[in-house]
Design an enzyme around this catalytic site. Structure first.
Site, PDB file in Angstrom:
ATOM      1  N   LYS A 106      25.904  26.520  55.581  1.00 23.22           N
ATOM      2  CA  LYS A 106      25.552  25.437  54.782  1.00 23.22           C
ATOM      3  C   LYS A 106      26.828  24.426  53.990  1.00 23.22           C
ATOM      4  O   LYS A 106      26.834  23.289  53.949  1.00 23.22           O
ATOM      5  CB  LYS A 106      24.781  26.152  53.439  1.00 23.22           C
ATOM      6  CG  LYS A 106      23.251  26.507  53.520  1.00 23.22           C
ATOM      7  CD  LYS A 106      22.597  27.282  52.628  1.00 23.22           C
ATOM      8  CE  LYS A 106      21.439  27.934  52.915  1.00 23.22           C
ATOM      9  NZ  LYS A 106      20.664  28.626  51.683  1.00 23.22           N
ATOM     10  N   SER A 159      25.625  28.497  49.436  1.00 20.98           N
ATOM     11  CA  SER A 159      25.346  30.104  49.204  1.00 20.98           C
ATOM     12  C   SER A 159      23.875  30.408  49.617  1.00 20.98           C
ATOM     13  O   SER A 159      23.151  29.374  50.010  1.00 20.98           O
ATOM     14  CB  SER A 159      24.951  30.197  47.651  1.00 20.98           C
ATOM     15  OG  SER A 159      24.810  31.386  47.064  1.00 20.98           O
ATOM     16  N   ASP A 160      23.770  31.673  49.767  1.00 25.34           N
ATOM     17  CA  ASP A 160      22.627  32.099  50.435  1.00 25.34           C
ATOM     18  C   ASP A 160      22.417  33.625  49.773  1.00 25.34           C
ATOM     19  O   ASP A 160      23.054  34.240  49.600  1.00 25.34           O
ATOM     20  CB  ASP A 160      22.442  31.946  51.848  1.00 25.34           C
ATOM     21  CG  ASP A 160      20.988  32.230  52.505  1.00 25.34           C
ATOM     22  OD1 ASP A 160      20.310  31.221  52.317  1.00 25.34           O
ATOM     23  OD2 ASP A 160      20.854  33.395  52.909  1.00 25.34           O
ATOM     24  N   GLN A 161      20.941  33.864  49.803  1.00 26.07           N
ATOM     25  CA  GLN A 161      20.556  35.236  49.310  1.00 26.07           C
ATOM     26  C   GLN A 161      19.450  35.748  50.214  1.00 26.07           C
ATOM     27  O   GLN A 161      18.428  34.968  50.383  1.00 26.07           O
ATOM     28  CB  GLN A 161      19.976  35.202  47.813  1.00 26.07           C
ATOM     29  CG  GLN A 161      19.672  36.536  47.222  1.00 26.07           C
ATOM     30  CD  GLN A 161      19.093  36.248  45.726  1.00 26.07           C
ATOM     31  OE1 GLN A 161      18.101  35.974  45.611  1.00 26.07           O
ATOM     32  NE2 GLN A 161      19.769  36.432  44.837  1.00 26.07           N
TER      33      GLN A 161
END
Length: 202
Positions: free
Chosen positions: A62, A78-80
């Site tokens: 991203k 960011s990623d979760q």
């Protein structure tokens, strides 16, 4: 009260590469001027990809994708991913999938793997860090799950658990070292990386 962004002059544009309103609201806490641009990234897990690897890959992807369009900027991605004993659980997208996720997680420990990346192509800066949050879910009844989903509709949250809202009632315990990580952007790690990238904070 409006944010006084004049307290934080930065030499390079700061961009959040995200479509998440939760991450935008978290980044606003730092009172830095920033723009938001959606990253065009396929979030489909690769075959056999572990949750940690998935979260880090997508956070970097991203940030890099947005940074290609704005090479002079400092870009945050960011990623979760909810990690259920090694199986990645993403955003449910709809009610039926959210019910299935919460039924599987009740009474269990789930690790929410939240990765954050900071990229600046013009300086060659690139870092990615992971904040893991261990969450113990209560032994929820089907009725409790249904009432929660009808009230909160957390279909854009990894693992269907919106902890900053009513989702906190789903949980028995949270173990982490960054209280913002579970919401979707670990600000302590973000601050460390932004300083390293040359963005002054405070």
């Amino acid at each position: 009260m409006p944010l006084d962004n004049t307290l934080h002059p930065i030499s390079r544009p700061l961009i959040l590469g995200s479509t998440s309103r939760y991450r935008r609201e978290l980044l606003e806490r730092l009172r830095l001027p920033f723009d938001v641009h959606a990253p065009h990234v396929d979030e489909t897990p690769e075959p056999g990809e572990a949750p940690v690897a998935l979260a880090k890959r997508l956070a970097l992807a991203k940030a890099r994708e947005v940074a290609k369009r704005f090479p002079q900027a400092v870009v945050i991605g960011s990623d979760q991913v909810a990690d259920l004993y090694g199986e990645p659980l993403g955003k449910p997208g709809d009610h039926q999938r959210a019910v299935a996720q919460l039924r599987r997680m009740r009474g269990k420990t789930v690790v929410f793997q939240t990765a954050v990346a900071v990229v600046c192509p013009s300086t060659g800066f690139e870092q990615c860090e992971l904040a893991a949050v261990r969450v113990v879910f209560s032994q929820l009844s089907d009725d409790q799950i249904e009432r929660y989903l009808q009230a909160e509709k957390p279909y854009d949250c990894a693992g269907s658990a919106k902890s900053e809202g009513l989702g906190i009632a789903l949980l028995d315990r949270i173990d982490n070292d960054d209280p913002t990580a579970l919401v979707g952007l670990p600000l302590i790690r973000t601050c460390h990386m932004l300083r390293a990238a040359g963005v002054p904070i405070l």
